[in-house]
Design a protein around this motif. Sequence first.
Motif, mmCIF file in Angstrom:
data_model
loop_
_atom_site.group_PDB
_atom_site.id
_atom_site.type_symbol
_atom_site.label_atom_id
_atom_site.label_comp_id
_atom_site.label_asym_id
_atom_site.label_seq_id
_atom_site.Cartn_x
_atom_site.Cartn_y
_atom_site.Cartn_z
ATOM 1 N N HIS A 230 -14.017 68.872 1.672
ATOM 2 C CA HIS A 230 -13.724 69.668 2.755
ATOM 3 C C HIS A 230 -14.077 71.170 2.620
ATOM 4 O O HIS A 230 -14.125 71.969 3.616
ATOM 5 C CB HIS A 230 -12.232 69.412 2.871
ATOM 6 C CG HIS A 230 -11.615 70.017 4.371
ATOM 7 N ND1 HIS A 230 -12.257 69.713 5.580
ATOM 8 C CD2 HIS A 230 -10.573 70.774 4.573
ATOM 9 C CE1 HIS A 230 -11.377 70.214 6.471
ATOM 10 N NE2 HIS A 230 -10.356 70.951 5.965
ATOM 11 N N PHE A 231 -14.316 71.666 1.424
ATOM 12 C CA PHE A 231 -14.641 72.941 1.045
ATOM 13 C C PHE A 231 -15.993 73.006 0.535
ATOM 14 O O PHE A 231 -16.572 73.910 -0.369
ATOM 15 C CB PHE A 231 -13.706 73.558 -0.087
ATOM 16 C CG PHE A 231 -12.519 73.818 0.514
ATOM 17 C CD1 PHE A 231 -11.768 72.846 0.633
ATOM 18 C CD2 PHE A 231 -11.999 75.036 0.798
ATOM 19 C CE1 PHE A 231 -10.204 73.157 1.118
ATOM 20 C CE2 PHE A 231 -10.761 75.462 1.225
ATOM 21 C CZ PHE A 231 -9.684 74.502 1.492
ATOM 22 N N VAL A 232 -16.944 72.122 0.930
ATOM 23 C CA VAL A 232 -18.361 72.017 0.507
ATOM 24 C C VAL A 232 -19.247 73.434 0.621
ATOM 25 O O VAL A 232 -19.973 73.826 -0.037
ATOM 26 C CB VAL A 232 -19.069 70.931 1.174
ATOM 27 C CG1 VAL A 232 -19.019 70.873 2.697
ATOM 28 C CG2 VAL A 232 -20.686 70.578 0.419
ATOM 29 N N PHE A 233 -18.668 74.180 1.808
ATOM 30 C CA PHE A 233 -19.501 75.565 1.889
ATOM 31 C C PHE A 233 -19.155 76.277 0.954
ATOM 32 O O PHE A 233 -19.797 77.437 0.711
ATOM 33 C CB PHE A 233 -18.991 75.985 3.240
ATOM 34 C CG PHE A 233 -17.440 75.960 3.470
ATOM 35 C CD1 PHE A 233 -16.802 76.820 3.016
ATOM 36 C CD2 PHE A 233 -16.996 74.976 4.295
ATOM 37 C CE1 PHE A 233 -15.161 76.755 3.040
ATOM 38 C CE2 PHE A 233 -15.441 75.042 4.815
ATOM 39 C CZ PHE A 233 -14.839 75.888 3.675
ATOM 40 N N TRP A 234 -18.140 76.281 -0.111
ATOM 41 C CA TRP A 234 -17.855 76.917 -1.214
ATOM 42 C C TRP A 234 -18.545 76.378 -2.440
ATOM 43 O O TRP A 234 -19.230 77.205 -3.063
ATOM 44 C CB TRP A 234 -16.164 77.100 -1.582
ATOM 45 C CG TRP A 234 -16.051 77.808 -2.570
ATOM 46 C CD1 TRP A 234 -15.978 77.233 -3.959
ATOM 47 C CD2 TRP A 234 -15.778 79.260 -2.490
ATOM 48 N NE1 TRP A 234 -15.578 78.320 -4.823
ATOM 49 C CE2 TRP A 234 -15.317 79.572 -4.180
ATOM 50 C CE3 TRP A 234 -15.504 80.214 -1.802
ATOM 51 C CZ2 TRP A 234 -15.117 80.743 -4.442
ATOM 52 C CZ3 TRP A 234 -15.275 81.493 -2.338
ATOM 53 C CH2 TRP A 234 -15.196 81.739 -3.705
ATOM 54 N N ASP A 235 -18.271 75.041 -2.653
ATOM 55 C CA ASP A 235 -19.000 74.386 -3.819
ATOM 56 C C ASP A 235 -20.643 74.572 -3.709
ATOM 57 O O ASP A 235 -21.270 74.719 -4.802
ATOM 58 C CB ASP A 235 -18.582 73.089 -3.953
ATOM 59 C CG ASP A 235 -16.866 73.036 -4.197
ATOM 60 O OD1 ASP A 235 -16.443 73.812 -5.005
ATOM 61 O OD2 ASP A 235 -16.445 71.951 -3.338
ATOM 62 N N PHE B 63 -15.129 81.890 3.356
ATOM 63 C CA PHE B 63 -16.613 81.822 3.592
ATOM 64 C C PHE B 63 -17.603 82.899 2.736
ATOM 65 O O PHE B 63 -18.687 83.144 3.297
ATOM 66 C CB PHE B 63 -16.757 81.831 4.881
ATOM 67 C CG PHE B 63 -15.962 80.860 5.691
ATOM 68 C CD1 PHE B 63 -16.472 79.346 5.543
ATOM 69 C CD2 PHE B 63 -14.950 81.038 6.484
ATOM 70 C CE1 PHE B 63 -15.725 78.408 6.327
ATOM 71 C CE2 PHE B 63 -14.298 80.078 7.457
ATOM 72 C CZ PHE B 63 -14.713 78.794 7.236
ATOM 73 N N THR B 64 -16.935 83.444 1.715
ATOM 74 C CA THR B 64 -17.582 84.585 1.216
ATOM 75 C C THR B 64 -18.960 84.069 0.646
ATOM 76 O O THR B 64 -20.118 84.744 0.554
ATOM 77 C CB THR B 64 -16.884 85.321 0.358
ATOM 78 O OG1 THR B 64 -16.389 84.420 -0.582
ATOM 79 C CG2 THR B 64 -15.811 86.165 0.781
ATOM 80 N N ARG B 65 -19.198 82.910 -0.229
ATOM 81 C CA ARG B 65 -20.030 82.291 -0.581
ATOM 82 C C ARG B 65 -21.183 82.058 0.431
ATOM 83 O O ARG B 65 -22.531 82.191 0.429
ATOM 84 C CB ARG B 65 -19.805 81.130 -1.506
ATOM 85 C CG ARG B 65 -19.280 81.387 -2.669
ATOM 86 C CD ARG B 65 -19.210 80.334 -3.518
ATOM 87 N NE ARG B 65 -18.653 80.762 -4.942
ATOM 88 C CZ ARG B 65 -18.550 79.749 -5.781
ATOM 89 N NH1 ARG B 65 -18.869 78.420 -5.592
ATOM 90 N NH2 ARG B 65 -18.050 80.093 -7.185
#
Length: 375
Positions: free
Chosen positions: A355-360, A68-70
């Motif tokens: 599933h990792f849209v919070f990173w992309d 969740f760093t981004r």
Amino acid sequence: MARFIVAAVILFASLYSVVATAISANSWNTINIQNNVTFAYLDGGPPSGSQYTTVIILHGDGFNSNVFTRLIAKAHDFGWRVIAVNRRDYAPTTLLSTAELAPLSAGYDGEVAFFRQRGKEVGLLIEALISKHKLPAAQGNIKNHQNGIVLVGWSLGCVTTHAFLANLDALPTTTLNTLQKYIHTVLQHDPAQMGWAPPPQHDLSLWFNPDLHQRFTLFSQWARSFFKHNNTDPKTGNINDIDFNNPTSKPPTFSGLSTSVVNTMTDYYPFAYSEMTIIFLAPPSTALLFRRAAFDKTLGSYLPQVRVRYYSAAETPGILMWTVWQVQKTIANPSFINGVKARDVKYWISPKGNHFVFWDDADWTIGEWIKAINL
Ligand SMILES: *[C@@H]1O[C@H](CO)[C@@H](O)[C@H](O)[C@H]1NC(C)=O
Ligand SMILES: *[C@@H]1O[C@H](CO)[C@@H](O)[C@H](O)[C@H]1NC(C)=O
């Protein structure tokens, strides 16, 4: 068959009990619960001004809060403070002890007792975070998600957020009285293990790969891939519109990152051990969590202001899309899970992202989460 494999997994994994991934301790904050459990968390800190919304996130299987760093970095632009907590068994948070894990292998009643402890811990953790950081209470019309706390579960972390809501009756009254002033939404991002047996279309073979490290690699690749579903709307789509097993050619999230960077975000030890046990549980205990969390009159009378939101994104793995479709059916008719309407429960399927849209795409994700919260 599944039970046997789980037993083998536990035996094998216990040999690895000291392998908990070495992650630099510098960035972790810590907080103690019940004098014997330490939770480690990343804290983006408050945005400017004294009034803001705090978003507390619980990560999924095999990945820790560093994913969740981004999102944490973007949160201030939206007036959010993001606190991402490593769940139990994810170092440097306290690992689950043998005694704490034992009920998980003791059948339905044991599983229920195990999740009751995990749920209670989340309540005590949030109370401690409020006190330590003097977080702003919810204010005015919670429809505008002003201040207060949004609790976000991601993937297998949604079992823990469900366990929290499903076991509010395990918390002391003083804790409930505090939480009542703060928490207004629980957002479940791509929830996993909600008590439905997967449909036959979903290929489970990676979970039976005898080499656990290979299982982790295959799981990670699958979870980070992109899928194309011909219809993502549960009201008009049918199961043949969902692609369960064939990712598109789009490079998975984290492609191009160095192994050492990706390693800071993953944790093999809980994946191979406690989480693998949870993945292989028979459905009834996780079904109970879902029902009590959102569709039970008695539990709904605790923190009655809490809204529950189920979120998925259009390019997520098929089984996760399918799961939110089951949620839509449940909302339309709670008797689908022997429940009743007991809270404000809604779902949202975002038009892009995996599933990792919070990173992309962290900005996009926060915008979509706000839409889901305010439905
Ligand atoms: C911490 O204490 C609680 C309450 O006494 C107990 O249930 C739990 O097993 C303990 N956990 C650890 C990691 O010692
Ligand atoms: C989606 O539609 C395309 C074109 O009709 C088809 O080739 C593909 O198999 C469909 N995908 C799924 C998952 O049904």
